[in-house]
Enzyme design. Structure first.
Site, PDB file in Angstrom:
ATOM      1  N   ALA A  10      22.866  31.284 -17.855  1.00 15.69           N
ATOM      2  CA  ALA A  10      21.466  31.474 -18.254  1.00 15.69           C
ATOM      3  C   ALA A  10      21.189  32.958 -18.421  1.00 15.69           C
ATOM      4  CB  ALA A  10      20.537  30.873 -17.208  1.00 15.69           C
ATOM      5  N   CYS A  11      20.207  33.264 -19.262  1.00 18.76           N
ATOM      6  CA  CYS A  11      19.772  34.655 -19.414  1.00 18.76           C
ATOM      7  C   CYS A  11      19.226  35.146 -18.088  1.00 18.76           C
ATOM      8  CB  CYS A  11      18.710  34.769 -20.501  1.00 18.76           C
ATOM      9  SG  CYS A  11      19.459  34.927 -22.120  1.00 18.76           S
ATOM     10  N   PRO A  12      19.472  36.383 -17.777  1.00 20.73           N
ATOM     11  CA  PRO A  12      20.010  37.445 -18.628  1.00 20.73           C
ATOM     12  C   PRO A  12      21.515  37.665 -18.492  1.00 20.73           C
ATOM     13  CG  PRO A  12      19.152  38.449 -16.662  1.00 20.73           C
ATOM     14  CD  PRO A  12      18.943  36.940 -16.526  1.00 20.73           C
ATOM     15  N   ASN A  43      18.738  36.978 -27.536  1.00 17.67           N
ATOM     16  CA  ASN A  43      18.645  38.144 -26.652  1.00 17.67           C
ATOM     17  C   ASN A  43      19.832  39.076 -26.833  1.00 17.67           C
ATOM     18  OD1 ASN A  43      16.181  37.396 -25.570  1.00 17.67           O
ATOM     19  ND2 ASN A  43      17.104  36.269 -23.877  1.00 17.67           N
TER      20      ASN A  43
END
Length: 79
Positions: A10-12, A43
Site C-alpha cells: 500500500a502507499c506510500p 503516486n
C-alpha cells in the site's frame, strides 16, 4: 534499467522504495516499477516527474508498470 516489484504494498511504500532505489543508484538512467493498484501507480508517476524523470504507466496483467527515465540534462555527477 532495473525493475522494482512492489505488488501487494500500500502507499506510500512503493514510492518510498522507488525513492530509496534512486538515492542509492544516482547514476541510474531510470527505473521500472510494478504495482497492483492505480493509486500507487499515479503516486509513483508524480514522484518521478517531480524528481526530474519522464514517466509513463502501462496497464499489465494484474497491475501497472511505471517506467521512469531521467530527463536529459538532469544527470548526476558521481565522485
Amino acid at each position: 534499467m532495473n525493475k522494482l516489484i512492489c505488488t501487494g504494498l500500500a502507499c506510500p511504500q512503493p514510492v518510498l522504495i522507488t525513492r530509496k532505489y534512486l538515492e542509492e543508484n544516482p547514476a541510474s538512467g531510470g527505473v521500472t516499477v510494478v504495482v497492483d493498484n492505480r493509486a500507487a501507480a499515479e503516486n509513483i508517476v508524480r514522484f518521478l516527474e517531480n524528481s526530474g524523470f519522464t514517466a509513463g504507466i502501462t496497464t499489465i496483467e494484474n497491475g501497472f508498470e511505471i517506467e521512469g527515465s531521467r530527463i536529459k540534462g538532469n544527470e548526476v555527477q558521481c565522485r
